[in-house]
Design a protein around this motif. Structure first.
Motif, PDB file in Angstrom:
ATOM      1  N   VAL A  43      -0.416  -4.172   4.981  1.00  0.00           N
ATOM      2  CA  VAL A  43      -1.787  -3.648   4.916  1.00  0.00           C
ATOM      3  C   VAL A  43      -2.660  -4.599   5.736  1.00  0.00           C
ATOM      4  O   VAL A  43      -2.734  -5.793   5.433  1.00  0.00           O
ATOM      5  CB  VAL A  43      -2.293  -3.577   3.461  1.00  0.00           C
ATOM      6  CG1 VAL A  43      -3.745  -3.099   3.423  1.00  0.00           C
ATOM      7  CG2 VAL A  43      -1.405  -2.652   2.635  1.00  0.00           C
ATOM      8  N   HIS A  44      -3.253  -4.095   6.785  1.00  0.00           N
ATOM      9  CA  HIS A  44      -4.077  -4.949   7.649  1.00  0.00           C
ATOM     10  C   HIS A  44      -5.501  -5.025   7.121  1.00  0.00           C
ATOM     11  O   HIS A  44      -6.068  -4.022   6.698  1.00  0.00           O
ATOM     12  CB  HIS A  44      -4.059  -4.412   9.079  1.00  0.00           C
ATOM     13  CG  HIS A  44      -2.692  -4.433   9.671  1.00  0.00           C
ATOM     14  ND1 HIS A  44      -2.066  -5.609  10.028  1.00  0.00           N
ATOM     15  CD2 HIS A  44      -1.810  -3.434   9.911  1.00  0.00           C
ATOM     16  CE1 HIS A  44      -0.860  -5.328  10.483  1.00  0.00           C
ATOM     17  NE2 HIS A  44      -0.670  -4.018  10.415  1.00  0.00           N
ATOM     18  N   LEU A  45      -6.037  -6.236   7.174  1.00  0.00           N
ATOM     19  CA  LEU A  45      -7.427  -6.405   6.750  1.00  0.00           C
ATOM     20  C   LEU A  45      -8.333  -6.475   7.975  1.00  0.00           C
ATOM     21  O   LEU A  45      -7.974  -7.083   8.984  1.00  0.00           O
ATOM     22  CB  LEU A  45      -7.594  -7.685   5.916  1.00  0.00           C
ATOM     23  CG  LEU A  45      -6.756  -7.804   4.643  1.00  0.00           C
ATOM     24  CD1 LEU A  45      -7.206  -9.020   3.825  1.00  0.00           C
ATOM     25  CD2 LEU A  45      -6.840  -6.537   3.784  1.00  0.00           C
ATOM     26  N   ASN A 269      -3.992   3.715  12.502  1.00  0.00           N
ATOM     27  CA  ASN A 269      -4.454   2.826  11.449  1.00  0.00           C
ATOM     28  C   ASN A 269      -5.488   3.579  10.618  1.00  0.00           C
ATOM     29  O   ASN A 269      -6.500   4.039  11.144  1.00  0.00           O
ATOM     30  CB  ASN A 269      -5.057   1.561  12.054  1.00  0.00           C
ATOM     31  CG  ASN A 269      -3.970   0.587  12.479  1.00  0.00           C
ATOM     32  OD1 ASN A 269      -3.017   0.350  11.718  1.00  0.00           O
ATOM     33  ND2 ASN A 269      -4.087   0.037  13.664  1.00  0.00           N
ATOM     34  N   ILE A 270      -5.196   3.713   9.336  1.00  0.00           N
ATOM     35  CA  ILE A 270      -6.052   4.524   8.459  1.00  0.00           C
ATOM     36  C   ILE A 270      -6.521   3.669   7.287  1.00  0.00           C
ATOM     37  O   ILE A 270      -5.697   3.217   6.488  1.00  0.00           O
ATOM     38  CB  ILE A 270      -5.275   5.757   7.928  1.00  0.00           C
ATOM     39  CG1 ILE A 270      -4.754   6.609   9.107  1.00  0.00           C
ATOM     40  CG2 ILE A 270      -6.149   6.592   6.989  1.00  0.00           C
ATOM     41  CD1 ILE A 270      -3.910   7.811   8.673  1.00  0.00           C
ATOM     42  N   LEU A 289      -4.129   3.716  -0.425  1.00  0.00           N
ATOM     43  CA  LEU A 289      -2.995   2.997   0.174  1.00  0.00           C
ATOM     44  C   LEU A 289      -1.657   3.649  -0.134  1.00  0.00           C
ATOM     45  O   LEU A 289      -0.712   3.541   0.646  1.00  0.00           O
ATOM     46  CB  LEU A 289      -2.959   1.542  -0.318  1.00  0.00           C
ATOM     47  CG  LEU A 289      -4.040   0.612   0.228  1.00  0.00           C
ATOM     48  CD1 LEU A 289      -3.913  -0.764  -0.409  1.00  0.00           C
ATOM     49  CD2 LEU A 289      -3.965   0.492   1.749  1.00  0.00           C
ATOM     50  N   SER A 290      -1.546   4.331  -1.278  1.00  0.00           N
ATOM     51  CA  SER A 290      -0.249   4.923  -1.587  1.00  0.00           C
ATOM     52  C   SER A 290      -0.175   6.396  -1.166  1.00  0.00           C
ATOM     53  O   SER A 290       0.819   7.072  -1.406  1.00  0.00           O
ATOM     54  CB  SER A 290       0.075   4.760  -3.074  1.00  0.00           C
ATOM     55  OG  SER A 290      -0.974   5.290  -3.828  1.00  0.00           O
ATOM     56  N   ASN A 294      -3.264   2.357   5.456  1.00  0.00           N
ATOM     57  CA  ASN A 294      -2.605   1.064   5.687  1.00  0.00           C
ATOM     58  C   ASN A 294      -3.590  -0.048   6.067  1.00  0.00           C
ATOM     59  O   ASN A 294      -3.181  -1.064   6.614  1.00  0.00           O
ATOM     60  CB  ASN A 294      -1.537   1.196   6.786  1.00  0.00           C
ATOM     61  CG  ASN A 294      -2.148   1.444   8.154  1.00  0.00           C
ATOM     62  OD1 ASN A 294      -3.136   2.163   8.266  1.00  0.00           O
ATOM     63  ND2 ASN A 294      -1.576   0.859   9.191  1.00  0.00           N
ATOM     64  N   VAL A 295      -4.876   0.182   5.797  1.00  0.00           N
ATOM     65  CA  VAL A 295      -5.899  -0.794   6.189  1.00  0.00           C
ATOM     66  C   VAL A 295      -6.934  -0.906   5.081  1.00  0.00           C
ATOM     67  O   VAL A 295      -7.241   0.081   4.411  1.00  0.00           O
ATOM     68  CB  VAL A 295      -6.611  -0.320   7.495  1.00  0.00           C
ATOM     69  CG1 VAL A 295      -7.878  -1.124   7.774  1.00  0.00           C
ATOM     70  CG2 VAL A 295      -5.674  -0.397   8.703  1.00  0.00           C
TER      71      VAL A 295
END
Ligand code: 5AD
Length: 367
Positions: A43-45, A269-270, A289-290, A294-295
């Motif tokens: 998971v990108h911040l 990237n969402i 996220l589930s 992914n962000v």
């Protein structure tokens, strides 16, 4: 989209109308599978810095609209912005997002210099989200090193778009055209829509998702519309009364759009957005996220400004960036995932489309 467009539209529409929780589980699972295969578990911040709440526009839904005299306006100094960026960098975050109203006091050269400073001092990617700026500005910022630009088209329904965006005299600009221009300049380009705007139909939301794919966007941010009482739309103006086929601004509808977006734009990237967390503080982030996202974008705006950046009424806690990153880390790890390293840019992968096709087929039957 050379595959069966009519069948895709039909499937998207069926999912948007689906009410059975059991059936929706199939959608959540398919989106989660495509997410895992195409962008992985990381998971990108993105560190969000809200650099100015000054805005020349009159968007009918937004609390920052020029006509809202009820907020005190601010513009952060270069030094303040850099301090936020350094803090994000010290916490290992790979991207900073400089977001603001459409504020022409954020001058072209001034922003360019800030971008150069960030790129010179840190390994971070820089995303700009500063509204509909002229091509010269976008060019200068790209040259200065800006990596990404984010501009939501809000809705692909031109009639609805026109009703909620009073144009600035003499500057009619088409957001889709601007997105194409950003792509031609080499920006990783992001867009998105609000979900459940009064007057938004299910079929227009289908068109939004189809357009995400056609634009081949690198980032797609969606979230429920949240009524702001100091706006024409949020105060229930007659202009914004609804039709029968209206999309609800619910958490589930937002999750459906995230999931379908993942199925149609597998590499994008969402983010699991703040607006989603605002409708469900307890587990909105986790649901996003589930179900395809992914962000996450922790807020790094200094508290004294953050309270004034009220796009919609916020109930989000004003915790310090460091503790909110820790809280987010805990939530991500509870899902069995981890925080991504590096810039977390969009990566094109072979095999993604095949995987998507397979899952789409199984999902088509379920809706
Ligand atoms: N509710 C939800 N989202 C909103 N935005 C603006 N106002 C609202 C609102 N009342 C979104 C728009 C804009 C982004 C910065 O925030 O989609 O592009």
């Amino acid at each position: 989209m050379k595959t069966n467009l009519a069948a895709d539209r039909k499937m998207i529409l069926a999912w948007l109308r689906e009410t059975s929780e059991e059936k929706l589980d199939t959608l959540w699972r398919a989106a989660d599978d495509v997410r895992r295969t195409c962008v992985g578990d990381a998971v990108h911040l993105r560190a969000l810095v809200e650099i100015s709440n000054i805005c020349v526009r009159q968007c009918a839904y937004c609390g920052l609209r020029a006509g809202n005299a009820g907020i005190e306006r601010y513009r952060m100094s270069g030094g303040e912005i850099l301090q936020c960026v350094r803090e994000a960098n010290s916490l290992g975050i790979g991207t900073v997002v400089l977001q603001g109203g459409e504020d022409y006091g954020l001058e072209r050269d001034w922003i360019a210099e800030i971008v150069r400073r960030i790129k010179g001092e840190t390994p971070m990617a820089v995303t700009l989200s500063l509204g509909e700026r002229p091509g010269r500005d976008l060019e200068a910022w790209r040259k200065a090193g800006a990596d990404r630009y984010f501009l939501r088209f809000e809705t692909s329904d031109l009639d609805l778009y026109g009703r909620i965006h009073p144009p600035r005299a003499s500057r009619p600009i088409n957001r889709i055209r601007m997105l194409r221009r950003l792509q031609a300049l080499g920006y990783q380009t992001g867009s998105g829509v609000m979900i459940g705007i009064p007057g938004q139909s299910h079929s227009s939301l289908v068109n939004d998702i189809v357009l995400f794919r056609r634009l081949d966007l690198d980032m797609i941010g969606v979230g429920p519309w949240l009524p702001h009482p100091a706006t024409p739309m949020g105060s229930g103006g007659a202009l914004f009364r609804c039709s029968s086929d209206e999309v609800p601004n619910s958490e589930t509808m937002a999750c459906k759009v995230i999931a379908l977006t993942r199925l149609f734009c597998p590499e994008a990237n969402i983010p699991s957005t703040t607006a989603l967390a605002a409708v469900n503080a307890e587990n909105g982030y986790e649901h996003g996220l589930s179900r395809g996202a992914n962000v996450i974008m922790p807020n790094f705006t200094p508290a004294k400004y953050r309270v004034k950046y009220e796009i919609y009424p916020k109930k989000v806690l004003l915790s310090h960036p460091k503790s909110s990153v820790e809280a987010i880390r805990f939530r991500i790890e509870s899902l069995g995932r981890g925080i991504g390293t590096g810039q977390g840019e969009r990566i094109r992968r072979q095999g993604c489309e095949t995987q998507r096709e397979t899952l789409l087929k199984s999902t088509r039957g379920a809706a």
